[in-house]
Design an enzyme around this catalytic site. Structure first.
Site, PDB file in Angstrom:
ATOM      1  N   SER A  98       0.962  -1.187  -0.033  1.00 54.41           N
ATOM      2  CA  SER A  98       0.004  -0.085  -0.053  1.00 54.41           C
ATOM      3  C   SER A  98       1.047   1.049  -0.122  1.00 54.41           C
ATOM      4  O   SER A  98       1.423   1.704   1.081  1.00 54.41           O
ATOM      5  CB  SER A  98      -0.947  -0.018   1.240  1.00 54.41           C
ATOM      6  OG  SER A  98      -1.747  -1.159   1.254  1.00 54.41           O
ATOM      7  N   LYS A 173      -6.203   3.150  -2.836  1.00 53.26           N
ATOM      8  CA  LYS A 173      -6.047   2.340  -1.478  1.00 53.26           C
ATOM      9  C   LYS A 173      -6.055   3.222  -0.519  1.00 53.26           C
ATOM     10  O   LYS A 173      -6.551   2.969   0.480  1.00 53.26           O
ATOM     11  CB  LYS A 173      -4.725   1.501  -1.627  1.00 53.26           C
ATOM     12  CG  LYS A 173      -4.368   0.757  -0.238  1.00 53.26           C
ATOM     13  CD  LYS A 173      -5.523  -0.258  -0.071  1.00 53.26           C
ATOM     14  CE  LYS A 173      -4.830  -0.954   1.271  1.00 53.26           C
ATOM     15  NZ  LYS A 173      -5.759  -2.012   1.650  1.00 53.26           N
ATOM     16  N   LYS A 242       0.050   4.971   8.491  1.00 51.92           N
ATOM     17  CA  LYS A 242       0.892   5.324   7.259  1.00 51.92           C
ATOM     18  C   LYS A 242       0.079   5.432   6.101  1.00 51.92           C
ATOM     19  O   LYS A 242       0.010   6.426   5.128  1.00 51.92           O
ATOM     20  CB  LYS A 242       1.882   4.018   6.843  1.00 51.92           C
ATOM     21  CG  LYS A 242       2.675   4.099   5.660  1.00 51.92           C
ATOM     22  CD  LYS A 242       1.754   3.176   4.635  1.00 51.92           C
ATOM     23  CE  LYS A 242       1.758   1.672   4.983  1.00 51.92           C
ATOM     24  NZ  LYS A 242       1.203   0.822   3.804  1.00 51.92           N
TER      25      LYS A 242
END
Ligand code: NDP
Length: 297
Positions: A98, A173, A242
């Site tokens: 990702s 994403k 993140k």
């Protein structure tokens, strides 16, 4: 028979690679930073244990990476043991990290100089989806390159969606993950308040899951993890921190007003710092519970 290399046997990478090992017509090499994990995997699944990224990539048609962040993938490109030294001109690097769109674009440009294709291809569906080979893959890059590797990706995916140019898969994403974080946090707030009021969380979820506030958090994550106080560690809060940061940075760069994403990114940073590197993402509710002095119960 495509020759496939898989780099990064973490929580999600390992079951993805296991699916590929079971796919007919694929020869598989695996590499992992901690070599013992790759050695064990290779012995269990009949794959070749590669000792370096270059060793994995040599002769491979498709190289799949699944590491925490894009910079980790970029760090595997250089040096005698790096991917660039070994990737053949016909090969494709499929990055299932990702990741962040800017780094993906930079990696794609560097590979293109060698004639190597690149797709950013983050996945969703969690460890369970990886184990059952039913992940969703969101892909950025050349559609023709995707068609070349699609049969390989079908080894672990049920749905493969081409989202646009390089970076588009990462961007979709990141937005999905921002929504996941927002759902977990907002449901946590609601259930802490209802618990304080004396309404049982299972009763509240029975209503919410038949109503318009429902989400994957309310339908699956909270019933399985929060109500039973199980909190299995399948996806680190560090990684969700993140992910939503990528969405927050993207929105700021595009000058799109995004107060909810920015605030929730800060909350995920707080949860990550409070809970540490190994905690699961759903454990973020523990921070809320601590602030409120009230467990969801
Ligand atoms: P883990 O932390 O479980 O595993 C990370 C993997 O990357 C390990 O194999 C680790 O090696 C390796 N690694 C870490 N840093 C480096 C580095 N600098 N160089 C080389 N290898 C490195 O992460 P996950 O498997 O959970 O996640 C991987 C990616 O997939 C992330 O981007 C995550 O956001 C995404 N993802 C995860 C999901 C999940 O449910 N877990 C769901 C969907 C996406 P070592 O064994 O040596 O530590």
């Amino acid at each position: 028979m495509p020759s496939v290399a898989f780099l990064g046997l973490g929580a999600i990478g390992r079951p993805m690679a296991a699916c590929l090992a079971k796919s007919s017509g694929i020869t598989l090499a695996v590499w992992n930073r901690t070599a013992a994990k790759a050695a064990t995997f290779a012995a269990e699944h009949g794959a070749r244990h590669a000792l370096t990224p270059a060793d994995a990539a040599r002769g491979a048609d498709v190289v799949i990476t699944c590491l925490p962040i894009s910079a980790d993938v970029e760090s595997l490109l250089d040096g005698d043991d790096g991917l660039l030294a070994a990737l053949a001109a016909h090969a494709v690097l499929v990055d299932c990290t990702s990741g962040d769109p800017a780094t993906s674009r930079r990696i794609a440009e560097r590979l293109a100089e060698k004639g190597v294709g690149y797709l950013d291809a983050p996945v969703s569906g969690g460890v369970k989806g990886a184990e059952s080979g039913t992940l969703t893959v969101m892909v950025g890059g050349d559609a023709a390159v995707l068609e070349r590797v699609r049969p390989t990706l079908e080894g672990f995916a049920k749905k493969i969606v081409h989202c646009g140019d390089v970076g588009a898969g990462d961007a979709v994403k990141a937005v999905n993950q921002a929504m996941l974080a927002i759902h977990i946090w907002s449901l946590g707030e609601g259930l802490v308040a209802l618990s304080k009021l004396g309404v049982k969380p299972e009763v509240a979820l029975e209503v919410i899951n038949a109503s318009s506030g429902r989400s994957n958090a309310s339908m699956n994550l909270f019933p399985e993890r929060v109500l039973g106080r199980a909190f299995p560690r399948t996806f680190k809060v560090a990684l969700l921190d993140k992910d939503i940061d990528i969405a927050a940075v993207m929105a700021r760069e595009l000058k799109v007003p995004s107060p909810l994403t920015q605030l929730t990114a800060d909350l995920m940073r707080v949860a990550h710092n409070a809970l540490g590197e190994e905690a699961d993402h759903v454990e973020a509710v523990k921070v809320l519970e601590q602030w409120a002095g009230q467990e969801i119960a």
